[in-house]
Design a protein around this motif. Structure first.
Motif, PDB file in Angstrom:
ATOM      1  N   PRO A 136     -63.282  13.773 -35.778  1.00  0.00           N
ATOM      2  CA  PRO A 136     -62.518  14.717 -36.680  1.00  0.00           C
ATOM      3  C   PRO A 136     -62.635  15.902 -35.072  1.00  0.00           C
ATOM      4  CG  PRO A 136     -63.421  13.682 -37.596  1.00  0.00           C
ATOM      5  CD  PRO A 136     -64.374  13.297 -36.521  1.00  0.00           C
ATOM      6  N   VAL A 137     -61.134  16.286 -34.806  1.00  0.00           N
ATOM      7  CA  VAL A 137     -60.914  17.454 -34.139  1.00  0.00           C
ATOM      8  C   VAL A 137     -59.228  18.459 -34.548  1.00  0.00           C
ATOM      9  CG1 VAL A 137     -59.661  18.606 -31.866  1.00  0.00           C
ATOM     10  CG2 VAL A 137     -61.273  16.413 -31.816  1.00  0.00           C
ATOM     11  N   VAL A 138     -60.114  19.413 -35.519  1.00  0.00           N
ATOM     12  CA  VAL A 138     -59.014  20.279 -36.039  1.00  0.00           C
ATOM     13  C   VAL A 138     -58.366  21.613 -35.097  1.00  0.00           C
ATOM     14  CG1 VAL A 138     -59.199  22.000 -37.501  1.00  0.00           C
ATOM     15  CG2 VAL A 138     -60.090  20.263 -37.912  1.00  0.00           C
ATOM     16  N   TYR A 139     -57.924  22.088 -34.424  1.00  0.00           N
ATOM     17  CA  TYR A 139     -57.204  22.926 -33.645  1.00  0.00           C
ATOM     18  C   TYR A 139     -57.018  24.187 -33.966  1.00  0.00           C
ATOM     19  CZ  TYR A 139     -54.412  24.609 -29.587  1.00  0.00           C
ATOM     20  OH  TYR A 139     -53.390  25.507 -28.503  1.00  0.00           O
ATOM     21  N   LEU A 140     -56.981  25.361 -33.743  1.00  0.00           N
ATOM     22  CA  LEU A 140     -56.817  26.568 -34.274  1.00  0.00           C
ATOM     23  C   LEU A 140     -56.099  27.121 -33.327  1.00  0.00           C
ATOM     24  CD1 LEU A 140     -57.216  28.607 -36.480  1.00  0.00           C
ATOM     25  CD2 LEU A 140     -58.981  29.184 -36.032  1.00  0.00           C
ATOM     26  N   THR A 141     -55.061  28.377 -33.139  1.00  0.00           N
ATOM     27  CA  THR A 141     -54.587  28.573 -32.760  1.00  0.00           C
ATOM     28  C   THR A 141     -53.202  29.451 -32.881  1.00  0.00           C
ATOM     29  OG1 THR A 141     -52.546  28.094 -30.513  1.00  0.00           O
ATOM     30  CG2 THR A 141     -52.479  26.516 -32.652  1.00  0.00           C
ATOM     31  N   HIS A 142     -53.044  30.296 -31.884  1.00  0.00           N
ATOM     32  CA  HIS A 142     -52.244  31.585 -31.985  1.00  0.00           C
ATOM     33  C   HIS A 142     -51.142  31.346 -30.698  1.00  0.00           C
ATOM     34  CE1 HIS A 142     -54.584  33.459 -28.946  1.00  0.00           C
ATOM     35  NE2 HIS A 142     -53.928  34.408 -28.922  1.00  0.00           N
ATOM     36  N   ARG A 185     -52.648  12.684 -30.353  1.00  0.00           N
ATOM     37  CA  ARG A 185     -53.723  11.703 -31.198  1.00  0.00           C
ATOM     38  C   ARG A 185     -54.138  12.285 -31.832  1.00  0.00           C
ATOM     39  NH1 ARG A 185     -55.235   7.041 -30.482  1.00  0.00           N
ATOM     40  NH2 ARG A 185     -55.987   6.069 -28.714  1.00  0.00           N
ATOM     41  N   PHE A 186     -55.445  12.251 -31.062  1.00  0.00           N
ATOM     42  CA  PHE A 186     -56.544  13.215 -31.440  1.00  0.00           C
ATOM     43  C   PHE A 186     -56.735  14.043 -32.386  1.00  0.00           C
ATOM     44  CE2 PHE A 186     -56.370  10.540 -27.459  1.00  0.00           C
ATOM     45  CZ  PHE A 186     -57.205   9.189 -28.025  1.00  0.00           C
ATOM     46  N   VAL A 187     -55.956  14.876 -32.221  1.00  0.00           N
ATOM     47  CA  VAL A 187     -56.275  16.096 -33.307  1.00  0.00           C
ATOM     48  C   VAL A 187     -55.402  15.456 -34.338  1.00  0.00           C
ATOM     49  CG1 VAL A 187     -55.373  18.383 -33.201  1.00  0.00           C
ATOM     50  CG2 VAL A 187     -55.798  17.782 -31.009  1.00  0.00           C
ATOM     51  N   ARG A 188     -56.031  15.753 -35.338  1.00  0.00           N
ATOM     52  CA  ARG A 188     -56.068  15.187 -36.237  1.00  0.00           C
ATOM     53  C   ARG A 188     -55.854  16.531 -37.553  1.00  0.00           C
ATOM     54  NH1 ARG A 188     -61.158  11.862 -38.719  1.00  0.00           N
ATOM     55  NH2 ARG A 188     -61.151  10.582 -36.450  1.00  0.00           N
ATOM     56  N   LYS A 189     -55.937  17.619 -37.137  1.00  0.00           N
ATOM     57  CA  LYS A 189     -55.278  19.201 -38.073  1.00  0.00           C
ATOM     58  C   LYS A 189     -54.998  20.596 -37.157  1.00  0.00           C
ATOM     59  CE  LYS A 189     -56.756  19.888 -42.026  1.00  0.00           C
ATOM     60  NZ  LYS A 189     -57.859  20.317 -43.479  1.00  0.00           N
ATOM     61  N   THR A 190     -53.323  20.984 -37.494  1.00  0.00           N
ATOM     62  CA  THR A 190     -53.353  22.041 -36.548  1.00  0.00           C
ATOM     63  C   THR A 190     -53.730  23.249 -37.328  1.00  0.00           C
ATOM     64  OG1 THR A 190     -52.855  21.244 -34.155  1.00  0.00           O
ATOM     65  CG2 THR A 190     -51.706  23.112 -34.279  1.00  0.00           C
TER      66      THR A 190
END
Length: 747
Positions: free
Chosen positions: A28-34, A43-48
């Motif tokens: 599971p990959v979560v991406y945190l971005t600004h 499709r491999f990023v489950r939550k942004t």
């Protein structure tokens, strides 16, 4: 025990490649971005998750709270940008209590990241560097024994300054060097500007060492060469990279990283100087880099190995990188190739032949095509936003163009995105992006749609006709209108597969009752109006309306922005817009009560009564009591004084929530069941505020952070996203575009 997943903070193409490596392992990959939205399309990023970025004052606290609010305790935390690396490294000890981190403390990592310290250590280790000049000020340039051309770069990567965005600035003579050094020094300080002699040669002379290290020893490593770059003279980014063995680069990188006892992913950049035959150290990047996808393609999957190391599993890494395998950033590589061909420095036949060796692309992958499909429009937007629009802003400021071209370009790009998203085939291609519906945000609903040359609050006002079109668009899209406070229960019901919409209006304007309420009744649509008692009881001004009235009326006014009183010009529409922006920034960056008081005082000196504006625009307690008898309306709370809740202490925070709750209940006879954060952006509605609202008994609260809703929102019901119905974009088709969720993928 196996780590539950990975949080990647920041980055773009390198982050995307890392997410794909982890996704292949079903991690599971979560991406945190600004910043970059590109990886969120994978499709491999489950939550942004959006945040204010690593340079925000509350960034470390946000990461601490993130583990709690999103259930990310125990996740591997991987910083993927320069600022993010510094933040995580500086706060490694406290973050390690919540996350698994494979990165040294800042005391150990600092000298790898700050170029002056890095170059000093390199010389001590016998590693060659470009000739570097120490300048304390621009005055030192006159006596400098220097051989041009010269390059200037920041001592560390990251940041949003001009020199940070450019990465490298070239100077071919002493006059240009003086000017460039003065500009850079003004932005980041003279001690933070690195001045070096330019090593001749293009990307073909640049080599990289790529590796994963643990406790001062390499787990896996290989080297590569930058075959092409963009721009072609000295590259802002690699556009084609190929695996080529370079033992000199390996030996030099090992010396540096062993001394630092490094742990984590790392790229070390070198450039071959043909003048003396030396390979010279340029930079160290302890994070995923743009061509990170080449690792997996070459048979040395550093992302997968990082996961194994984090889980303390055996790596069994004995594979060597496949020589000649290439990675390409197709969009920019094509431009670079044509530029070189036009100059006679390369042949297009060679370019097409090089495509055969490419096994990894910056954005596209057959098993994950979406990032590749949207990379081109994203690239166009980023070039406009970070390079062209800032230049336009500088030009328009100097020559006073009205209205500013930057604003025109910005809104043109937004409109283009909405037009594209409004196309039925485009919306139909991505049905999942719409989630389970939307929460709409409105403020004023009143007749009149004219936009003058100066209309700073125009985005807050829509016409009754457009509100009716928005309702029709929602119904035609299959959304079921519901009360906002009913949404959590509806989303939680596994038997209910419907999609919903909730209409909300902030601040309690009188026109909500005059013009919006009849339309909601016509379509039997429930709605929530968020009330600020300070407005209702005429004890707090609407500072944005006061500022608009002041800048509209005055040709100049006196104001103290914190450096003493100054005269602010307000003659032309561009000057009025600039003055309003300065007042707006002052409210957001200063102590808000004092800032509002100063705006009110400045307006009063020009014959403007701030509370009279409130009295004209906002419903009083009697009007609210009458309106609340309508079963379709619900009155929610919006704090007592419409203050940025992140900027006040705990005692004031509790008061703003509890007292506004009590007052709103006194107006309607019913306790409010929903809450709206004033301003509502990331730096105005954080985890502390969400917890305070939840603890006060609110089952649901809304921000102004853009996005659709889904069942996942049940994890944070007091931090729901909303979709703004903006006065600048009053078209029914745009509402359908917003409902699709597509525009928010570009944010």
């Amino acid at each position: 025990m196996t780590i539950p997943g990975v949080v990647i903070v920041g980055g773009a193409h390198g982050t995307l490649a890392l997410a794909r490596s982890l996704g292949a392992l079903d991690v599971p990959v979560v991406y945190l971005t600004h910043d970059s939205p590109l990886p969120r399309w994978s499709r491999f990023v489950r939550k942004t998750i959006r945040w204010a970025g690593p340079h925000d004052a509350g960034a470390a606290l946000f990461l601490n709270q993130l583990a709690e609010t999103h259930g990310l305790k125990g996740y591997l935390l991987v910083p993927s940008g320069d600022g993010e690396v510094q933040l995580v490294s500086q706060h490694r000890d406290e973050l390690s209590a919540l996350y698994r981190i494979i990165l040294p403390n800042w005391a150990e990592l600092k000298w790898l990241c700050e170029k002056p310290l890095l170059y000093q250590r390199a010389l001590e280790l016998g590693v060659s560097i470009p000739r570097t000049y120490a300048l304390a000020s621009a005055a030192d340039i006159e006596a400098l024994d220097v051989a041009f051309p010269i390059i200037l770069k920041p001592n560390m990567g990251g940041g949003d300054t001009v020199i940070a965005r450019a990465k490298v600035v070239r100077a071919d003579d002493r006059r240009t060097l003086r000017s460039a050094f003065a500009d850079a020094s003004a932005e980041i300080g003279a001690s933070n500007v690195v001045v070096q002699q330019l090593i001749p040669g293009g990307g073909e002379s640049q080599f990289s060492y790529a590796a994963l290290w643990l406790d001062g020893e390499p787990v896996a490593e290989f080297t590569a060469r930058r075959a092409r770059q963009y721009p072609v003279n000295f590259g802002y980014t690699s556009t084609r990279v190929e695996v080529i063995d370079n033992r000199q680069a390996v030996d030099a990188a090992r010396k540096i990283l062993r001394l630092a006892r490094h742990s984590g992913l790392v790229e070390v950049e070198f450039k071959f100087d043909s003048r003396d035959g030396e390979l010279k150290l340029l930079d160290v990047n302890p994070r995923p880099w743009s061509w990170f996808g080449l690792c997996r393609a070459a048979g040395v999957d550093l992302g997968a190995l990082l996961w194994r190391v984090a889980n303390e599993a055996s790596t069994n890494q004995s594979a060597t990188a496949r020589q000649g395998v290439s990675w390409s950033y197709l969009i920019r590589d094509t431009v670079a190739a044509f530029t070189l061909a036009r100059r006679g420095q390369a042949r297009m036949t060679d370019y097409f032949a090089s495509l055969i060796k490419i096994r990894s692309w910056a954005a596209f992958a057959l098993n994950d095509p979406m990032p590749g499909l949207i990379d081109l429009p994203l690239t166009v937007w980023r070039v406009l936003k970070k390079r062209i629009l800032p230049q336009i802003a500088t030009t328009t400021t100097k020559i006073g163009l009205v209205p500013p071209l930057r604003q025109i370009a910005r809104y043109a790009m937004i409109r283009a995105g909405l037009e594209l998203s409004a196309l039925r085939p485009v919306r139909s291609a991505f049905p999942s992006f719409g989630g389970r519906g939307v929460i709409f945000t409105l403020h004023h609903v009143r007749p009149g749609a004219a936009i003058s040359a100066f209309a700073p609050n125009v985005q807050l006002s829509v016409t009754p006709e457009f509100l009716e079109e928005a309702i029709q668009a929602a119904l035609e899209s299959g959304l079921v209108p519901v009360h906002l406070h009913d949404l959590p229960a509806l989303l939680a019901d596994p038997r209910d597969t419907r999609s919903f919409c909730a209409f909300t209006l902030d601040d309690g304007y009188r026109n909500n009752s005059q013009f919006a309420a009849p339309i909601f009744r016509k379509y039997a649509v429930p709605y929530t109006i968020f009330i600020t008692p300070g407005f209702v009881e005429r004890t707090r001004s609407l500072w944005w309306e006061t500022a608009a009235a002041l800048t509209e009326k005055a040709t100049s006014f006196e104001f103290d922005f914190g450096m003493g009183p100054e005269q602010v010009p307000c003659v032309s529409p561009s000057q009025k817009a600039e003055a309003f922006t300065r007042l707006e920034d002052f409210v957001q960056k200063s102590e808000e009560d004092e800032a509002v008081k100063r705006i009110d005082h400045a307006a009063s000196r020009h014959g403007i009564d701030p509370l009279a504006i409130v009295d004209e625009l906002v419903m009083d307690a009697v009007e609210l009591g009458m309106l609340s008898k309508d079963p379709l309306v619900h009155l929610g709370a919006h704090t007592m004084t419409h203050v940025n809740m992140c900027k006040i202490d705990a005692e004031r925070l509790a008061y703003e929530i509890a007292e506004s709750t009590r007052r709103v209940e006194s107006y309607s006879g019913q306790r409010p069941r929903s809450f709206s954060y004033p301003y509502g952006w990331v730096t105005a509605a954080g985890a502390r505020e969400a917890k305070a609202v939840y603890d006060a008994g609110y089952p649901v609260a809304v921000t102004t952070q853009a996005g659709t809703i889904s069942r996942q929102n049940l994890e944070r019901p007091t931090q729901l996203s909303r979709v703004s119905l903006n006065g600048r974009f009053q078209k029914k088709r745009f509402v359908k575009a917003l409902i699709s969720g597509l525009p928010f993928r570009f944010l």
